[in-house]
Design a protein around this motif. Structure first.
Motif, mmCIF file in Angstrom:
data_model
loop_
_atom_site.group_PDB
_atom_site.id
_atom_site.type_symbol
_atom_site.label_atom_id
_atom_site.label_comp_id
_atom_site.label_asym_id
_atom_site.label_seq_id
_atom_site.Cartn_x
_atom_site.Cartn_y
_atom_site.Cartn_z
ATOM 1 N N PRO A 91 67.871 -58.061 -120.263
ATOM 2 C CA PRO A 91 68.081 -57.889 -118.814
ATOM 3 C C PRO A 91 68.676 -56.533 -118.416
ATOM 4 C CG PRO A 91 68.759 -60.074 -119.484
ATOM 5 C CD PRO A 91 68.479 -59.307 -120.741
ATOM 6 N N PRO A 92 69.704 -56.026 -119.099
ATOM 7 C CA PRO A 92 70.215 -54.708 -118.707
ATOM 8 C C PRO A 92 69.198 -53.588 -118.922
ATOM 9 C CG PRO A 92 71.821 -55.823 -120.084
ATOM 10 C CD PRO A 92 70.575 -56.644 -120.091
ATOM 11 N N VAL A 93 68.407 -53.696 -119.981
ATOM 12 C CA VAL A 93 67.406 -52.662 -120.242
ATOM 13 C C VAL A 93 66.324 -52.697 -119.165
ATOM 14 C CG1 VAL A 93 65.592 -51.934 -121.849
ATOM 15 C CG2 VAL A 93 67.847 -52.548 -122.715
ATOM 16 N N VAL A 94 65.892 -53.882 -118.796
ATOM 17 C CA VAL A 94 64.878 -54.007 -117.745
ATOM 18 C C VAL A 94 65.419 -53.464 -116.429
ATOM 19 C CG1 VAL A 94 63.569 -55.666 -116.363
ATOM 20 C CG2 VAL A 94 63.676 -55.923 -118.847
ATOM 21 N N MET A 95 66.648 -53.794 -116.103
ATOM 22 C CA MET A 95 67.249 -53.296 -114.866
ATOM 23 C C MET A 95 67.392 -51.778 -114.900
ATOM 24 S SD MET A 95 67.701 -55.722 -112.757
ATOM 25 C CE MET A 95 68.948 -55.195 -111.621
ATOM 26 N N MET A 103 69.096 -62.813 -133.166
ATOM 27 C CA MET A 103 68.176 -62.816 -132.047
ATOM 28 C C MET A 103 68.915 -62.916 -130.717
ATOM 29 S SD MET A 103 65.285 -62.095 -132.672
ATOM 30 C CE MET A 103 63.745 -62.291 -131.901
ATOM 31 N N ASP A 104 70.146 -63.386 -130.734
ATOM 32 C CA ASP A 104 70.900 -63.484 -129.487
ATOM 33 C C ASP A 104 71.158 -62.114 -128.880
ATOM 34 O OD1 ASP A 104 71.009 -66.212 -129.525
ATOM 35 O OD2 ASP A 104 72.947 -66.299 -130.581
ATOM 36 N N TYR A 105 71.303 -61.111 -129.730
ATOM 37 C CA TYR A 105 71.584 -59.779 -129.203
ATOM 38 C C TYR A 105 70.366 -59.240 -128.439
ATOM 39 C CZ TYR A 105 69.012 -58.116 -133.306
ATOM 40 O OH TYR A 105 68.064 -57.890 -134.263
ATOM 41 N N VAL A 106 69.159 -59.614 -128.842
ATOM 42 C CA VAL A 106 67.960 -59.162 -128.124
ATOM 43 C C VAL A 106 67.921 -59.784 -126.735
ATOM 44 C CG1 VAL A 106 65.439 -59.203 -128.103
ATOM 45 C CG2 VAL A 106 66.653 -58.781 -130.244
#
Length: 58
Positions: A9-13, A1-4
Motif C-alpha cells: 500500500p505505501p509503495v502504490v500510494m 510474506m507479511d512484509y510484502v
C-alpha cells in the motif's frame, strides 16, 4: 510474506503521488497557459461585474 503485504500500500500510494505531481508539473505553463489565463481572467471579470450594482442608487 507479511512484509510484502505491509509494503504494497505505501509503495502504490507513493507511485500514485509521484504520478500526480508529474502531471501537475507538466501542465504548468506551456501551450495551455494562455488559454487557462484567459479563462481565469474571464471568470474574475464576471465576478467583479456581479459585485458592482447595476443601478446608481448611491
Amino acid at each position: 510474506m507479511d512484509y510484502v503485504s505491509a509494503l504494497v500500500p505505501p509503495v502504490v500510494m507513493a507511485v500514485f503521488f509521484i504520478g500526480v505531481i508529474r502531471v501537475i508539473v507538466k501542465t504548468q505553463g506551456g501551450a495551455n497557459k494562455a488559454k487557462e489565463d484567459a479563462a481565469v481572467d474571464a471568470v474574475l471579470a464576471r465576478a467583479e461585474a456581479a459585485k458592482q450594482p447595476s443601478g446608481s442608487d448611491a
